[in-house]
Design a protein around this motif. Structure first.
Motif, PDB file in Angstrom:
ATOM      1  N   TRP A 186       0.809  -1.212   0.000  1.00 43.23           N
ATOM      2  CA  TRP A 186       0.000   0.000   0.000  1.00 43.23           C
ATOM      3  C   TRP A 186       0.846   1.268   0.000  1.00 43.23           C
ATOM      4  CZ3 TRP A 186      -5.252   0.419  -0.433  1.00 43.23           C
ATOM      5  CH2 TRP A 186      -5.994  -0.756  -0.279  1.00 43.23           C
ATOM      6  N   GLY A 187       0.273   2.300  -0.591  1.00 40.85           N
ATOM      7  CA  GLY A 187       0.870   3.639  -0.543  1.00 40.85           C
ATOM      8  C   GLY A 187      -0.199   4.642  -0.177  1.00 40.85           C
ATOM      9  N   GLY A 188       0.166   5.902  -0.122  1.00 42.22           N
ATOM     10  CA  GLY A 188      -0.822   6.928   0.201  1.00 42.22           C
ATOM     11  C   GLY A 188      -0.178   8.280   0.382  1.00 42.22           C
ATOM     12  N   ARG A 189      -1.000   9.246   0.716  1.00 41.35           N
ATOM     13  CA  ARG A 189      -0.511  10.602   0.954  1.00 41.35           C
ATOM     14  C   ARG A 189      -1.483  11.337   1.862  1.00 41.35           C
ATOM     15  NH1 ARG A 189      -3.399  14.347  -1.936  1.00 41.35           N
ATOM     16  NH2 ARG A 189      -4.712  13.559  -3.638  1.00 41.35           N
ATOM     17  N   ILE A 190      -1.011  12.375   2.507  1.00 43.52           N
ATOM     18  CA  ILE A 190      -1.899  13.191   3.335  1.00 43.52           C
ATOM     19  C   ILE A 190      -2.798  14.021   2.416  1.00 43.52           C
ATOM     20  CG2 ILE A 190      -0.521  13.346   5.435  1.00 43.52           C
ATOM     21  CD1 ILE A 190       0.673  15.944   4.374  1.00 43.52           C
ATOM     22  N   ASP A 191      -4.074  14.018   2.728  1.00 43.92           N
ATOM     23  CA  ASP A 191      -5.051  14.751   1.926  1.00 43.92           C
ATOM     24  C   ASP A 191      -5.360  16.071   2.643  1.00 43.92           C
ATOM     25  OD1 ASP A 191      -6.888  15.466   0.041  1.00 43.92           O
ATOM     26  OD2 ASP A 191      -8.492  14.178   0.807  1.00 43.92           O
ATOM     27  N   VAL A 192      -4.400  16.997   2.589  1.00 40.20           N
ATOM     28  CA  VAL A 192      -4.559  18.265   3.307  1.00 40.20           C
ATOM     29  C   VAL A 192      -5.314  19.274   2.456  1.00 40.20           C
ATOM     30  CG1 VAL A 192      -2.496  17.965   4.717  1.00 40.20           C
ATOM     31  CG2 VAL A 192      -2.304  19.078   2.491  1.00 40.20           C
ATOM     32  N   SER A 193      -6.004  20.187   3.133  1.00 42.63           N
ATOM     33  CA  SER A 193      -6.679  21.305   2.470  1.00 42.63           C
ATOM     34  C   SER A 193      -5.798  22.543   2.593  1.00 42.63           C
ATOM     35  CB  SER A 193      -8.035  21.574   3.129  1.00 42.63           C
ATOM     36  OG  SER A 193      -8.871  20.446   3.049  1.00 42.63           O
ATOM     37  N   THR A 194      -5.732  23.322   1.518  1.00 44.98           N
ATOM     38  CA  THR A 194      -4.870  24.509   1.536  1.00 44.98           C
ATOM     39  C   THR A 194      -5.596  25.774   1.096  1.00 44.98           C
ATOM     40  OG1 THR A 194      -4.099  24.009  -0.710  1.00 44.98           O
ATOM     41  CG2 THR A 194      -2.781  23.145   1.128  1.00 44.98           C
ATOM     42  N   GLY A 195      -6.910  25.680   0.893  1.00 40.24           N
ATOM     43  CA  GLY A 195      -7.656  26.838   0.382  1.00 40.24           C
ATOM     44  C   GLY A 195      -7.538  28.067   1.262  1.00 40.24           C
ATOM     45  N   ALA A 196      -7.795  27.904   2.564  1.00 40.07           N
ATOM     46  CA  ALA A 196      -7.738  29.045   3.484  1.00 40.07           C
ATOM     47  C   ALA A 196      -6.311  29.566   3.614  1.00 40.07           C
ATOM     48  CB  ALA A 196      -8.294  28.649   4.848  1.00 40.07           C
ATOM     49  N   LEU A 197      -5.342  28.651   3.631  1.00 44.35           N
ATOM     50  CA  LEU A 197      -3.952  29.070   3.757  1.00 44.35           C
ATOM     51  C   LEU A 197      -3.509  29.876   2.544  1.00 44.35           C
ATOM     52  CD1 LEU A 197      -1.199  29.022   5.162  1.00 44.35           C
ATOM     53  CD2 LEU A 197      -0.761  26.819   4.060  1.00 44.35           C
TER      54      LEU A 197
END
Length: 249
Positions: A103-114
């Motif tokens: 398995w692999g993956g990544r952080i699903d961060v939001s950056t709209g407000a930043l």
């Protein structure tokens, strides 16, 4: 105009009215400036409140992905322990561990407000230079973390998964993880589908091959490296949240 007429001019009244007009104008300007400042402060605080919520959500995502990475690291360690054990290896246990390391993956961060905060110049209205520095550092941390995540997933797909598929039954390994999904406890991407397998494969032979063990070791290293970046990102994000809360409270 005669002296008498000049004496009849209500200078006191005129002067008072003039002063009143000037004071009214100055007061109007003062109120406008106060209102403008208040609106600016309100806008800054609203944006920072939205940013705090976004960062808090991202913090939870970082911690969740760290749990996933740690689960893969633990699975790899167990595979090395099995490789050194003289006891018979249960086939289903071995296949499940092999499934975990695919398995692999990544952080699903939001950056709209930043990004909105950084691009609209709102930061210039914030007096706290430490807060500005903290927020400005986050995009670079996101980017370098994402780069290492992509490299790790590529290594897993191009080496670990391909090796299992070439020297064993990848379908059998996938079937062992039926209903479990990604390691880490949330059953993400879990699937009830079972692939057709013609005959069972004994994957214990994989643990006797130096090439495969080498791939496992390198894969483990990439996950451990990402955990370090998650740690850095968590500290930076938590620090930004604390500074925001100090600013808007």
């Amino acid at each position: 105009m005669t002296k008498k007429n000049r004496r009849d001019i209500p200078w006191t009244k005129i002067t008072a009215e003039g002063v009143a007009i000037v004071v009214s104008i100055l007061l109007a300007f003062g109120i406008e400036a106060w209102w403008s400042d208040r609106q600016e402060v309100q806008l800054v605080e609203e944006n920072l409140a939205a940013l705090r919520d976004e960062l808090t959500s991202n913090l939870e995502e970082i911690r969740h992905e760290r749990t996933f990475r740690q689960a893969v690291i633990n699975a790899t360690r167990q595979l090395f322990e099995l490789a050194q054990s003289e006891d018979a290896i249960p086939a289903i246990e071995l296949d499940r561990l092999l499934s975990d390391v695919t398995w692999g993956g990544r952080i699903d961060v939001s950056t709209g407000a930043l990004l909105s905060t950084l691009q609209t110049g709102i930061l210039t209205s914030i007096d706290e230079s430490e807060l500005r520095r903290s927020l400005s550092s986050l995009p670079a941390l996101y980017e370098i973390t994402r780069m290492h995540e992509q490299n790790s997933s590529a290594f897993t797909d191009e080496h670990v998964v391909i090796y299992i598929n070439t020297h064993g039954s990848l379908l059998q390994v996938f079937n062992s993880g039926e209903g479990a999904g990604r390691p880490g406890g949330r059953s993400e991407m879990a699937s009830p589908y079972r692939y057709p397998v013609r005959s069972p494969e004994d994957h214990s032979a994989l643990l006797e091959q130096e090439a495969f063990l080498g791939y496992l070791a390198m894969g483990k290293s990439t996950h451990e490296n990402i955990v370090l970046y998650y740690d850095r990102l968590e500290v930076a994000t938590q620090h930004s949240i604390e500074l925001i809360e100090q600013r808007i409270d």
